[in-house]
Design a protein around this motif. Structure first.
Motif, mmCIF file in Angstrom:
data_model
loop_
_atom_site.group_PDB
_atom_site.id
_atom_site.type_symbol
_atom_site.label_atom_id
_atom_site.label_comp_id
_atom_site.label_asym_id
_atom_site.label_seq_id
_atom_site.Cartn_x
_atom_site.Cartn_y
_atom_site.Cartn_z
ATOM 1 N N ARG A 25 0.825 -1.215 0.000
ATOM 2 C CA ARG A 25 0.000 0.000 0.000
ATOM 3 C C ARG A 25 0.855 1.259 0.000
ATOM 4 N NH1 ARG A 25 -1.992 3.370 3.916
ATOM 5 N NH2 ARG A 25 -1.500 2.000 5.674
ATOM 6 N N LEU A 26 1.909 1.271 0.831
ATOM 7 C CA LEU A 26 2.718 2.480 0.967
ATOM 8 C C LEU A 26 3.476 2.828 -0.323
ATOM 9 C CD1 LEU A 26 4.259 2.130 4.559
ATOM 10 C CD2 LEU A 26 2.161 3.297 3.855
ATOM 11 N N TYR A 27 3.854 1.813 -1.104
ATOM 12 C CA TYR A 27 4.642 2.050 -2.313
ATOM 13 C C TYR A 27 3.830 1.888 -3.594
ATOM 14 C CZ TYR A 27 8.789 1.890 0.673
ATOM 15 O OH TYR A 27 9.736 2.143 1.638
ATOM 16 N N ALA A 28 2.516 1.846 -3.460
ATOM 17 C CA ALA A 28 1.664 1.573 -4.625
ATOM 18 C C ALA A 28 1.900 2.544 -5.774
ATOM 19 C CB ALA A 28 0.190 1.599 -4.220
ATOM 20 N N ASN A 29 2.292 3.780 -5.454
ATOM 21 C CA ASN A 29 2.490 4.799 -6.492
ATOM 22 C C ASN A 29 3.960 5.088 -6.769
ATOM 23 O OD1 ASN A 29 -0.339 5.216 -6.861
ATOM 24 N ND2 ASN A 29 -0.361 6.433 -4.974
ATOM 25 N N ASP A 30 4.856 4.251 -6.253
ATOM 26 C CA ASP A 30 6.288 4.429 -6.488
ATOM 27 C C ASP A 30 6.702 3.552 -7.661
ATOM 28 O OD1 ASP A 30 9.073 4.436 -6.501
ATOM 29 O OD2 ASP A 30 9.246 4.423 -4.308
ATOM 30 N N PRO A 31 7.040 4.158 -8.809
ATOM 31 C CA PRO A 31 7.356 3.344 -9.992
ATOM 32 C C PRO A 31 8.645 2.544 -9.861
ATOM 33 C CG PRO A 31 7.869 5.651 -10.404
ATOM 34 C CD PRO A 31 7.160 5.602 -9.080
ATOM 35 N N HIS A 146 16.810 6.942 -5.241
ATOM 36 C CA HIS A 146 15.380 6.645 -5.238
ATOM 37 C C HIS A 146 14.777 6.620 -6.636
ATOM 38 C CE1 HIS A 146 16.213 8.276 -1.174
ATOM 39 N NE2 HIS A 146 15.346 7.363 -0.790
ATOM 40 N N ASP A 147 15.535 7.116 -7.624
ATOM 41 C CA ASP A 147 15.030 7.196 -8.997
ATOM 42 C C ASP A 147 15.394 5.964 -9.820
ATOM 43 O OD1 ASP A 147 17.744 7.707 -8.948
ATOM 44 O OD2 ASP A 147 17.673 9.297 -10.458
ATOM 45 N N GLN A 148 15.846 4.896 -9.156
ATOM 46 C CA GLN A 148 16.192 3.643 -9.826
ATOM 47 C C GLN A 148 15.490 2.478 -9.154
ATOM 48 O OE1 GLN A 148 20.389 2.926 -9.764
ATOM 49 N NE2 GLN A 148 20.887 4.525 -11.236
ATOM 50 N N VAL A 152 18.371 -7.153 -7.278
ATOM 51 C CA VAL A 152 18.036 -8.301 -6.435
ATOM 52 C C VAL A 152 18.748 -8.215 -5.076
ATOM 53 C CG1 VAL A 152 19.871 -9.708 -7.527
ATOM 54 C CG2 VAL A 152 17.954 -10.840 -6.361
ATOM 55 N N LEU A 153 17.980 -8.437 -4.013
ATOM 56 C CA LEU A 153 18.460 -8.449 -2.628
ATOM 57 C C LEU A 153 18.916 -7.071 -2.123
ATOM 58 C CD1 LEU A 153 20.505 -11.809 -2.649
ATOM 59 C CD2 LEU A 153 18.101 -11.462 -2.022
ATOM 60 N N MET A 154 18.452 -5.998 -2.748
ATOM 61 C CA MET A 154 18.750 -4.653 -2.276
ATOM 62 C C MET A 154 17.455 -3.950 -1.879
ATOM 63 S SD MET A 154 22.034 -4.354 -2.361
ATOM 64 C CE MET A 154 22.373 -2.595 -2.235
ATOM 65 N N GLY A 155 17.556 -3.044 -0.900
ATOM 66 C CA GLY A 155 16.381 -2.369 -0.380
ATOM 67 C C GLY A 155 16.012 -1.112 -1.163
ATOM 68 N N HIS A 156 14.768 -0.701 -1.001
ATOM 69 C CA HIS A 156 14.256 0.546 -1.567
ATOM 70 C C HIS A 156 13.338 1.167 -0.519
ATOM 71 C CE1 HIS A 156 13.104 3.300 -4.829
ATOM 72 N NE2 HIS A 156 11.852 3.191 -4.395
ATOM 73 N N HIS A 157 13.548 2.446 -0.238
ATOM 74 C CA HIS A 157 12.808 3.085 0.856
ATOM 75 C C HIS A 157 12.300 4.458 0.447
ATOM 76 C CE1 HIS A 157 16.141 0.599 2.670
ATOM 77 N NE2 HIS A 157 15.063 -0.036 3.064
#
Length: 384
Positions: A25-31, A146-148, A152-157
């Motif tokens: 839900r929190l990232y639903a609009n994060d491409p 944040h623009d990428q 695999v196995l790396m975080g996105h916040h």
């Protein structure tokens, strides 16, 4: 202004489902967010499926407001990290929090405070985070890149998290960086000359791993890894239960021509692991293998075609690390894997990391092959 949320421990199956579902839900609009396979996240937080729990204690928590889940966090201890020298980043009194997600600043503050309270109750005097869950899984908060899409196995916040964590009194402890490069291009002449010199040296052999001897090869790599990384910041030795579980998880994306072991005088002294970026395949699945995701993934795994290859781990035994031989072996492994990644998998981009921001040896190698920093992860600390 948002009202104060209620923080409570994860206890039921429904709680665990809510914990896993929240980021969707929190990232639903994060491409650029890549929805993880929910089954993989369930395995990560299940003591029966993650060998790290053999030396760890974890409390998962949810934040709720008006009956709605608005945040999550883990508070955890790693008994092996507690035994490490303090000058290497962890050590006595150090606890962790991670898997942090929050809808708003008030929720973020309440979650971090609750994790700190749990750690104090366990006798901890310092909190380090985010580390989700092990330092070998997803350490650090994304503060650049944040623009990428993450590999695999790396975080996105969410970008807002940095301000929320720092507002809670946290100071930088260590930065972890990743480098990207165009792997369709040949390396600079000086690097190629070093590689060619190594190819003329009868003492050196660079070989592919033999997947039919998976356990033996994993033991060779683990032996080099635990020696090569033993003085690094944040090092916690990998245990056999972790190796067993990671092996099961990664075996489907282990390809013999993408992993190299370097031998000197017949002895294994260095390794490089490269993984095709599975995130490219799982992003369209939206977290589920049903109804047809499993078939698509199995088809992809037979011979993946990817844009990006990630190098998550690389190491040279400690006794060689200050020698010219170390960089020569590294360049040779990188070049051989680069060629196969382009020729056999259609890859055009490489990503190396994460790398400690003070690892001068790896930084010099990354600079020499003309790569550049594309993402930065910040690990924070605070006295309790």
């Amino acid at each position: 202004m948002a009202t104060q949320p209620t923080i409570r421990p994860v206890q039921s199956k429904a709680d665990r489902k809510a914990f896993i579902d929240l980021p969707f839900r929190l990232y639903a609009n994060d491409p650029h967010w890549v929805p993880p396979l929910k089954s993989e996240v369930a395995g990560q937080i299940d003591p029966k499926k993650n060998g790290w729990f053999s030396h760890a204690e974890v409390q998962l928590m949810l934040a709720e407001r008006d009956g709605k889940v608005v945040g999550r966090i883990s508070a955890h201890l790693d008994t092996l990290a507690l035994t490490m020298p303090a000058e290497q980043g962890f050590g006595p009194g150090t606890g962790f929090w991670g898997m942090f997600e929050a809808e708003d600043a008030a929720t973020g503050a309440a979650l971090i405070a609750a994790a700190e309270a749990w750690l104090r109750g366990k006798g901890m005097t310092r909190a380090v985070g985010p580390v989700s869950l092990s330092v070998w899984e997803e350490p650090g908060l994304l503060v650049k890149g944040h623009d990428q899409d993450p590999t695999v196995l790396m975080g996105h916040h969410r970008a807002e998290y940095q301000g929320w964590v720092e507002a809670a009194g946290y100071q930088p402890a260590k930065q972890l960086v990743t480098y990207e490069l165009d792997i369709t291009q040949s390396f600079p002449p000086i690097v190629n000359r070093i590689i060619q010199s190594g190819e003329k040296n009868d003492r050196i052999r660079i070989r592919k791993v033999d997947k039919s001897r998976f356990d033996e090869e994993a033991a060779v790599i683990l032996g080099i890894l635990n020696d090569a990384w033993s003085d690094n910041w944040g090092f916690v030795p990998l245990t056999q239960p972790e190796i067993d579980d990671v092996g099961k998880k990664l075996k489907p994306i282990v390809f013999e021509d993408l992993i190299r072991i370097a031998e000197l005088d017949g002895q294994p002294v260095a390794f490089m692991i490269t993984l095709p970026d599975m995130n490219e395949a799982i992003k369209p699945l939206n977290g589920s293998l049903l109804p047809f995701g499993w078939a698509k993934l199995l088809l992809w795994l037979r011979r993946p075609k990817v844009r990006t290859m990630r190098v998550p781990l690389m190491g040279v035994v400690k006794r060689l690390q200050s020698s010219r031989m170390a960089s020569q072996l590294a360049f040779m492994m990188i070049e051989y894997i680069r060629r196969d990644a382009v020729a056999h998998y259609g890859a055009s981009r490489g990503e190396i990391g994460w790398i400690l921001d003070d690892n001068q040896g790896m930084i010099a190698i990354a600079d020499a092959i003309q790569s550049r920093i594309n993402r930065v992860y910040q690990v924070y600390q605070r006295a309790l």
